[in-house]
Every structure is written in C-alpha cells, then in structure tokens.
Design a protein around this motif. Structure first.
Motif, PDB file in Angstrom:
ATOM      1  N   LYS A  23     -60.881   2.060 113.778  1.00  0.00           N
ATOM      2  CA  LYS A  23     -62.124   2.709 114.200  1.00  0.00           C
ATOM      3  C   LYS A  23     -63.334   2.017 113.586  1.00  0.00           C
ATOM      4  O   LYS A  23     -64.358   1.818 114.246  1.00  0.00           O
ATOM      5  N   LYS A  24     -63.229   1.642 112.313  1.00  0.00           N
ATOM      6  CA  LYS A  24     -64.328   0.953 111.637  1.00  0.00           C
ATOM      7  C   LYS A  24     -64.528  -0.434 112.207  1.00  0.00           C
ATOM      8  O   LYS A  24     -65.675  -0.896 112.375  1.00  0.00           O
ATOM      9  N   MET A  25     -63.456  -1.119 112.511  1.00  0.00           N
ATOM     10  CA  MET A  25     -63.558  -2.455 113.094  1.00  0.00           C
ATOM     11  C   MET A  25     -64.282  -2.408 114.439  1.00  0.00           C
ATOM     12  O   MET A  25     -65.156  -3.240 114.718  1.00  0.00           O
ATOM     13  N   PHE A  35     -68.084  -4.192 115.527  1.00  0.00           N
ATOM     14  CA  PHE A  35     -68.384  -4.959 116.738  1.00  0.00           C
ATOM     15  C   PHE A  35     -69.517  -4.293 117.520  1.00  0.00           C
ATOM     16  O   PHE A  35     -70.398  -4.973 118.066  1.00  0.00           O
ATOM     17  N   ALA A  36     -69.485  -2.961 117.563  1.00  0.00           N
ATOM     18  CA  ALA A  36     -70.515  -2.230 118.311  1.00  0.00           C
ATOM     19  C   ALA A  36     -71.901  -2.415 117.684  1.00  0.00           C
ATOM     20  O   ALA A  36     -72.916  -2.393 118.401  1.00  0.00           O
ATOM     21  N   GLU A  63     -68.455  -4.491 122.754  1.00  0.00           N
ATOM     22  CA  GLU A  63     -67.427  -3.460 122.851  1.00  0.00           C
ATOM     23  C   GLU A  63     -66.036  -4.085 122.849  1.00  0.00           C
ATOM     24  O   GLU A  63     -65.767  -5.030 123.607  1.00  0.00           O
ATOM     25  N   VAL A  64     -65.190  -3.565 121.979  1.00  0.00           N
ATOM     26  CA  VAL A  64     -63.803  -4.017 121.927  1.00  0.00           C
ATOM     27  C   VAL A  64     -62.894  -2.803 121.982  1.00  0.00           C
ATOM     28  O   VAL A  64     -63.315  -1.678 121.719  1.00  0.00           O
ATOM     29  N   THR A  65     -61.634  -3.046 122.300  1.00  0.00           N
ATOM     30  CA  THR A  65     -60.663  -1.969 122.360  1.00  0.00           C
ATOM     31  C   THR A  65     -59.756  -2.034 121.131  1.00  0.00           C
ATOM     32  O   THR A  65     -59.673  -3.066 120.445  1.00  0.00           O
ATOM     33  N   ARG A  66     -59.065  -0.940 120.887  1.00  0.00           N
ATOM     34  CA  ARG A  66     -58.112  -0.902 119.778  1.00  0.00           C
ATOM     35  C   ARG A  66     -56.986  -1.914 119.992  1.00  0.00           C
ATOM     36  O   ARG A  66     -56.471  -2.501 119.028  1.00  0.00           O
ATOM     37  N   ASN A 106     -54.129  -6.916 118.405  1.00  0.00           N
ATOM     38  CA  ASN A 106     -53.572  -8.229 118.744  1.00  0.00           C
ATOM     39  C   ASN A 106     -54.201  -9.345 117.911  1.00  0.00           C
ATOM     40  O   ASN A 106     -53.526 -10.325 117.568  1.00  0.00           O
ATOM     41  N   TRP A 107     -55.471  -9.212 117.575  1.00  0.00           N
ATOM     42  CA  TRP A 107     -56.134 -10.224 116.747  1.00  0.00           C
ATOM     43  C   TRP A 107     -55.610 -10.201 115.303  1.00  0.00           C
ATOM     44  O   TRP A 107     -55.632 -11.212 114.621  1.00  0.00           O
TER      45      TRP A 107
END
Length: 226
Positions: free
Chosen positions: A19-21, A25-26, A31-34, A39-40
């Motif tokens: 959630k913090k990660m 990004f935000a 915007e990124v997904t969990r 995967n990264w």
C-alpha cells in the motif's frame, strides 16, 4: 545493480508495504497496481518476475522525494527515460537531505570509504571534465549504509505473558461460574404448581391437629390378656 535490486533494498530498509509503495508512485502522479509491485519485487529466476524499467524507478524515487521533502507546487518533474547509478544516488541524496559529509558517513557504516573529491564527481553533469560514473560497488554500499542508518523495524506483535494469560483464564472461569450460578436459580414464576394438590397446612393448624388427635392408651393387663 539492477533497478529491481534498488527497489527491493529501499522497500526492505523502510519496511514499505504494498500500500505504501503504491502511494509513493501516486505522489509522483503515477498509478501502479499491487500485482506490478509484486512482480517487480520478485527475485531473479521467478517465472513471474518482471524487470523494473528506468522510467518507473525514476518515478518511484521522485515519489520518495515528495514524501520526504514535500511535493512542490506546479507540474511534476518529468522522470528520466534512462537512469544511472549517479541519478539514483543524486535522488536519494535529495530525498534524505544529505550533505557530502552525511553520504561519506553512510558509506562508512558499510565499511566503504572514498574521498570527498571522488564523491563530488558523482554529482557533476556528464559533460563536466571531472564527472565520474558511480559504479555498482559504490551504490550497493551506499544502500547498505542507508539500511544501517535508517532501518525501520517492523512492530512486534503483542503476545501476552503466561501470567497474564493465566489470570485472564481464571477471571473468565470465575465469571462463568458466577453467571451459571445466577442463571441456575429458578424464577418464582417458573415453579410448577400441581393444581390438584391440597394446600399445605399452616403451622398453627398442625398444632391444633396434634392437640385434637385422640391417643389410644392400653393398660398392661389388656396387652397380655389371653
């Protein structure tokens, strides 16, 4: 070092959850997904591992700067399309407001030492005659030093002591006994009364019956009479 290595190291050092990660990004308007985060962060060799592009690492570091230093008004600084160790080092220097002496101190925490002149060469523009590329060894030791300086420990889960557990169990047993005792008392309205039963005689009536009862008395000669 790969971009994924940098991301994993920073996540571990500051104990960032997914959630913090995503929030970091935000902060850089991305915007990124969990699933992307997951995967990264996977190790090399994992079939689901995905290489972190230069632009996405630059965005994450920009978000970290905004988190630590505050987001400036106006449009967000465009992320670099190609990122180098020098850029990563510079962004981390800005995020944590580190001076040259601070960076040298962080490197010493990892038992790695360089001169101040060598360090300043990492922050010069690439076309400067004294510019020097930051090698993986320098960045790796800098990240290790950051871990030792800023490591955020995950809060321990509360585990009650044995004495407290025993006391709570004993209190619960006592409470249950008290509750069961109260609930076992019958209510007056719930007592069954036989409608055919004769009313019980009063104590005064019992005394009168005893007084009025006739007692047969026999004489000895009547008992042994043939």
């Amino acid at each position: 070092m790969t971009n994924n290595d940098v991301l994993r190291r920073l996540r571990y050092t500051f104990n960032f959850n997914d959630k913090k990660m995503i929030a970091l990004f935000a902060l850089a308007d991305y915007e990124v997904t969990r699933e992307q985060i997951s995967n990264w962060l996977k190790r090399e060799g994992d079939i689901d591992a995905v290489n972190l592009p230069d632009t996405q690492l630059a965005i994450f570091l920009n978000g970290l700067i905004n988190e630590k230093r505050g987001k400036k008004d106006g449009p967000q600084h465009a992320p670099e399309k190609r990122i180098t160790n020098n850029i990563v080092l510079t962004k981390l220097k800005i995020a944590f407001n580190l001076k040259a002496e601070d960076i040298l101190g962080v490197l010493e925490l990892a038992d790695f030492r360089i001169g101040k002149a060598e360090l300043s060469a990492f922050f010069r523009k690439p076309d400067h005659k004294h510019f020097r590329q930051c090698k993986d060894q320098v960045l790796r030791n800098f990240l290790q030093g950051l871990e030792k300086k800023f490591y955020v420990k995950r809060p321990d889960k509360f585990v009650p002591s044995r004495d407290k557990v025993a006391d709570s169990v004993e209190e619960e047993v006592i409470e249950n006994k008290s509750t069961n005792y109260k609930s076992a008392k019958p209510k007056a309205s719930a007592i069954y009364v036989n409608p055919k039963a004769k009313p019980a005689a009063k104590s005064s009536d019992k005394a009168k019956l005893k007084l009025g009862r006739k007692v047969l008395k026999l004489k000895p000669e009547d008992i042994y009479k043939q």
